[in-house]
Design a protein around this motif. Structure first.
Motif, PDB file in Angstrom:
ATOM      1  N   ASN A 144      25.898  24.650 -88.124  1.00 25.24           N
ATOM      2  CA  ASN A 144      25.164  26.288 -86.631  1.00 25.24           C
ATOM      3  C   ASN A 144      26.465  26.997 -87.116  1.00 25.24           C
ATOM      4  O   ASN A 144      27.026  27.933 -86.289  1.00 25.24           O
ATOM      5  N   GLY A 145      26.884  27.098 -87.767  1.00 25.26           N
ATOM      6  CA  GLY A 145      28.289  28.313 -88.569  1.00 25.26           C
ATOM      7  C   GLY A 145      30.078  27.747 -88.054  1.00 25.26           C
ATOM      8  O   GLY A 145      30.856  28.160 -87.708  1.00 25.26           O
ATOM      9  N   VAL A 146      30.156  26.479 -86.996  1.00 27.24           N
ATOM     10  CA  VAL A 146      31.092  26.347 -86.441  1.00 27.24           C
ATOM     11  C   VAL A 146      31.390  24.697 -87.574  1.00 27.24           C
ATOM     12  O   VAL A 146      31.439  24.160 -87.600  1.00 27.24           O
ATOM     13  N   TRP A 147      32.872  25.440 -87.513  1.00 30.74           N
ATOM     14  CA  TRP A 147      33.512  24.827 -88.016  1.00 30.74           C
ATOM     15  C   TRP A 147      34.535  23.232 -87.734  1.00 30.74           C
ATOM     16  O   TRP A 147      34.737  22.375 -88.195  1.00 30.74           O
ATOM     17  N   ASN A 148      34.935  23.561 -86.447  1.00 31.46           N
ATOM     18  CA  ASN A 148      36.053  22.484 -86.020  1.00 31.46           C
ATOM     19  C   ASN A 148      35.008  22.338 -84.648  1.00 31.46           C
ATOM     20  O   ASN A 148      34.900  23.407 -83.862  1.00 31.46           O
ATOM     21  N   VAL A 149      35.065  21.181 -84.478  1.00 38.95           N
ATOM     22  CA  VAL A 149      34.885  20.737 -83.392  1.00 38.95           C
ATOM     23  C   VAL A 149      35.166  18.982 -82.235  1.00 38.95           C
ATOM     24  O   VAL A 149      35.555  18.288 -83.312  1.00 38.95           O
ATOM     25  N   LYS A 150      35.769  19.665 -81.209  1.00 34.03           N
ATOM     26  CA  LYS A 150      36.722  18.131 -80.463  1.00 34.03           C
ATOM     27  C   LYS A 150      35.402  17.212 -80.449  1.00 34.03           C
ATOM     28  O   LYS A 150      34.174  16.914 -80.656  1.00 34.03           O
ATOM     29  N   GLY A 151      36.805  15.833 -81.314  1.00 34.74           N
ATOM     30  CA  GLY A 151      35.996  15.048 -81.497  1.00 34.74           C
ATOM     31  C   GLY A 151      35.584  14.164 -82.545  1.00 34.74           C
ATOM     32  O   GLY A 151      34.809  12.919 -82.784  1.00 34.74           O
ATOM     33  N   TRP A 152      34.800  15.283 -83.581  1.00 37.15           N
ATOM     34  CA  TRP A 152      34.925  14.553 -84.992  1.00 37.15           C
ATOM     35  C   TRP A 152      36.089  15.759 -86.340  1.00 37.15           C
ATOM     36  O   TRP A 152      37.435  16.256 -85.559  1.00 37.15           O
ATOM     37  N   VAL A 153      35.993  15.043 -87.241  1.00 36.51           N
ATOM     38  CA  VAL A 153      37.678  14.646 -88.188  1.00 36.51           C
ATOM     39  C   VAL A 153      37.708  16.603 -88.445  1.00 36.51           C
ATOM     40  O   VAL A 153      36.158  17.255 -88.454  1.00 36.51           O
ATOM     41  N   PRO A 154      38.602  17.506 -89.114  1.00 39.68           N
ATOM     42  CA  PRO A 154      38.132  18.790 -89.219  1.00 39.68           C
ATOM     43  C   PRO A 154      37.903  18.761 -90.639  1.00 39.68           C
ATOM     44  O   PRO A 154      37.532  18.075 -91.242  1.00 39.68           O
ATOM     45  N   PRO A 155      37.202  20.460 -91.220  1.00 43.40           N
ATOM     46  CA  PRO A 155      37.387  20.484 -92.588  1.00 43.40           C
ATOM     47  C   PRO A 155      38.901  19.757 -93.460  1.00 43.40           C
ATOM     48  O   PRO A 155      39.109  20.250 -93.212  1.00 43.40           O
ATOM     49  N   LEU A 156      38.777  20.138 -94.870  1.00 41.01           N
ATOM     50  CA  LEU A 156      39.725  19.570 -95.613  1.00 41.01           C
ATOM     51  C   LEU A 156      40.254  21.460 -95.696  1.00 41.01           C
ATOM     52  O   LEU A 156      41.669  21.298 -96.034  1.00 41.01           O
ATOM     53  N   VAL A 157      39.834  22.493 -95.804  1.00 41.04           N
ATOM     54  CA  VAL A 157      40.146  23.581 -95.531  1.00 41.04           C
ATOM     55  C   VAL A 157      39.833  24.682 -94.570  1.00 41.04           C
ATOM     56  O   VAL A 157      39.572  24.162 -93.218  1.00 41.04           O
ATOM     57  N   ASP A 158      41.286  25.055 -94.293  1.00 40.48           N
ATOM     58  CA  ASP A 158      41.332  26.091 -93.024  1.00 40.48           C
ATOM     59  C   ASP A 158      40.515  26.872 -93.201  1.00 40.48           C
ATOM     60  O   ASP A 158      40.239  28.135 -94.043  1.00 40.48           O
ATOM     61  N   GLU A 159      39.951  27.025 -91.665  1.00 42.35           N
ATOM     62  CA  GLU A 159      38.109  27.990 -91.592  1.00 42.35           C
ATOM     63  C   GLU A 159      38.827  29.658 -92.040  1.00 42.35           C
ATOM     64  O   GLU A 159      38.445  30.374 -92.498  1.00 42.35           O
ATOM     65  N   HIS A 160      39.996  29.965 -91.432  1.00 40.85           N
ATOM     66  CA  HIS A 160      40.406  31.063 -91.537  1.00 40.85           C
ATOM     67  C   HIS A 160      40.537  31.749 -92.807  1.00 40.85           C
ATOM     68  O   HIS A 160      40.137  32.714 -93.130  1.00 40.85           O
ATOM     69  N   ALA A 161      41.801  30.579 -93.866  1.00 45.84           N
ATOM     70  CA  ALA A 161      41.958  31.093 -94.319  1.00 45.84           C
ATOM     71  C   ALA A 161      40.119  31.805 -95.806  1.00 45.84           C
ATOM     72  O   ALA A 161      40.368  32.377 -96.469  1.00 45.84           O
ATOM     73  N   PHE A 162      39.829  29.924 -95.766  1.00 48.01           N
ATOM     74  CA  PHE A 162      38.257  30.338 -96.088  1.00 48.01           C
ATOM     75  C   PHE A 162      37.302  31.742 -96.168  1.00 48.01           C
ATOM     76  O   PHE A 162      37.061  31.801 -96.835  1.00 48.01           O
ATOM     77  N   VAL A 163      37.689  31.942 -93.990  1.00 47.72           N
ATOM     78  CA  VAL A 163      36.511  32.741 -94.084  1.00 47.72           C
ATOM     79  C   VAL A 163      37.227  34.386 -94.710  1.00 47.72           C
ATOM     80  O   VAL A 163      36.411  35.391 -95.052  1.00 47.72           O
ATOM     81  N   ALA A 164      38.212  34.975 -94.589  1.00 50.59           N
ATOM     82  CA  ALA A 164      39.094  35.866 -95.408  1.00 50.59           C
ATOM     83  C   ALA A 164      38.925  35.729 -96.496  1.00 50.59           C
ATOM     84  O   ALA A 164      38.664  37.120 -97.300  1.00 50.59           O
ATOM     85  N   GLU A 165      39.330  35.030 -97.426  1.00 51.84           N
ATOM     86  CA  GLU A 165      38.891  35.179 -98.990  1.00 51.84           C
ATOM     87  C   GLU A 165      37.505  34.983 -99.577  1.00 51.84           C
ATOM     88  O   GLU A 165      37.560  36.164 -99.979  1.00 51.84           O
ATOM     89  N   VAL A 166      36.426  34.699 -98.057  1.00 51.80           N
ATOM     90  CA  VAL A 166      35.190  35.462 -98.347  1.00 51.80           C
ATOM     91  C   VAL A 166      34.620  36.850 -98.207  1.00 51.80           C
ATOM     92  O   VAL A 166      34.234  37.114 -99.262  1.00 51.80           O
ATOM     93  N   GLU A 167      35.499  37.166 -97.218  1.00 56.78           N
ATOM     94  CA  GLU A 167      35.313  38.347 -96.197  1.00 56.78           C
ATOM     95  C   GLU A 167      35.816  40.009 -97.301  1.00 56.78           C
ATOM     96  O   GLU A 167      35.123  40.216 -97.968  1.00 56.78           O
ATOM     97  N   ARG A 168      37.090  39.144 -98.188  1.00 58.89           N
ATOM     98  CA  ARG A 168      37.055  39.855 -99.766  1.00 58.89           C
ATOM     99  C   ARG A 168      36.647  39.863-100.693  1.00 58.89           C
ATOM    100  O   ARG A 168      36.730  41.077-101.535  1.00 58.89           O
ATOM    101  N   GLY A 169      36.377  39.129-101.081  1.00 56.31           N
ATOM    102  CA  GLY A 169      35.666  38.949-101.935  1.00 56.31           C
ATOM    103  C   GLY A 169      34.492  39.611-101.890  1.00 56.31           C
ATOM    104  O   GLY A 169      33.574  40.424-102.971  1.00 56.31           O
ATOM    105  N   ASN A 170      33.351  39.783-100.722  1.00 58.19           N
ATOM    106  CA  ASN A 170      32.156  40.743-100.598  1.00 58.19           C
ATOM    107  C   ASN A 170      32.432  42.139-100.687  1.00 58.19           C
ATOM    108  O   ASN A 170      31.532  42.209-100.555  1.00 58.19           O
ATOM    109  N   LEU A 171      33.446  42.022-100.275  1.00 61.01           N
ATOM    110  CA  LEU A 171      33.869  43.941-101.144  1.00 61.01           C
ATOM    111  C   LEU A 171      34.130  44.168-102.302  1.00 61.01           C
ATOM    112  O   LEU A 171      33.230  44.691-102.416  1.00 61.01           O
ATOM    113  N   ASP A 172      34.402  42.916-102.955  1.00 58.19           N
ATOM    114  CA  ASP A 172      33.954  42.973-104.782  1.00 58.19           C
ATOM    115  C   ASP A 172      32.253  42.880-105.164  1.00 58.19           C
ATOM    116  O   ASP A 172      31.716  43.440-105.806  1.00 58.19           O
TER     117      ASP A 172
END
Length: 248
Positions: free
Chosen positions: A88-116
């Motif tokens: 449901n849009g949530v990357w990190n949940v306590k008790g579950w292993v984290p994603p391989l990617v930093d969510e903030h860096a990923f979201v920032a890259e997507v937002e920059r891409g959307n500008l183009d």
């Protein structure tokens, strides 16, 4: 074997058995069924409404969940659990292993891409369909999209059990395009966490939970092998070194 992949370095298939993990998967199914949320480790009063399992029974349908049974350096059993992609849009949940990617860096890259991407999409909508300029702008948007995807892929780093790390492009074993979402499934999340934290993997299993897929190929409570398109091309690298650990 539900988790395996061909390793270009060794020229062989690396794999993990499933038997030990399956009872823990059934325990997890019981927790999901009873609590109807994935943050069941916290009191109900503190539950995040976004982490309800209701979303898994909507038109979004269900997702994969996984368990990895490990040993730490002292020989103690460690049970890791993961859900595929985001819940449901949530990357990190306590008790579950984290994603391989930093969510903030990923979201920032997507937002920059959307500008183009977005201005090109808006422009294309105003052009005569199948005109020369329409085709030209479609091609331009495709190139921009590929560039954004390459930047997103570059955010992923994969680890194996020989204490090696590689980028997604280096770890992916096939000479074809890397599918969107590669590295976001349960097995890569679980194995990457274990490798980074010096845990010995013993057994892994993945199951589907929620409304069955539109094709009906995945149904709630059923176990499935790691996906052929996204996971198997990287699991050869990620599982490299695991056989030595299992026999040590």
């Amino acid at each position: 074997m539900s988790c395996f992949g061909y390793c270009n370095d060794c020229g062989e298939i690396h794999e993990l058995p499933s038997a030990l993990a399956i009872p823990h998967c059934h325990d997890l199914m019981a927790q999901l069924s009873a609590h109807k949320r994935i943050d069941f480790d916290v009191p109900l009063a503190l539950a995040d409404p976004r982490l309800s399992t209701h979303i898994l029974y909507s038109n979004m349908r269900g997702r994969m969940f996984g368990i990895l049974v490990c040993e730490d350096v002292s020989g103690n059993e460690v049970i890791l659990r993961a859900f595929s992609s985001r819940h449901n849009g949530v990357w990190n949940v306590k008790g579950w292993v984290p994603p391989l990617v930093d969510e903030h860096a990923f979201v920032a890259e997507v937002e920059r891409g959307n500008l183009d991407i977005h201005p090109l999409t808006d422009l294309i909508a105003t052009l005569p369909k199948e005109s020369k300029e329409w085709y030209s702008k479609l091609a331009e948007r495709r190139l921009v999209s590929h560039g954004i995807l390459a930047k997103l892929n570059a955010l992923y780093t994969f680890h194996n059990f020989k204490e090696e790390s590689r980028s997604l492009e280096e770890a992916f074993q096939l000479k074809k395009g890397i599918p969107v979402g590669t590295g976001d499934c349960c097995a890569p999340k679980l194995l990457n966490y274990a490798a980074k934290n010096h845990l010995k993997p013993l057994s892994i299993a993945e199951f589907f939970w929620g409304k069955e897929t539109a094709s009906g190929h995945r149904t709630e409570g059923s176990f499935y092998a790691s996906c052929e398109e996204k996971c198997q091309p990287i699991l050869g690298f990620m599982l490299c070194g695991v056989n030595k650990l299992l026999h040590s």
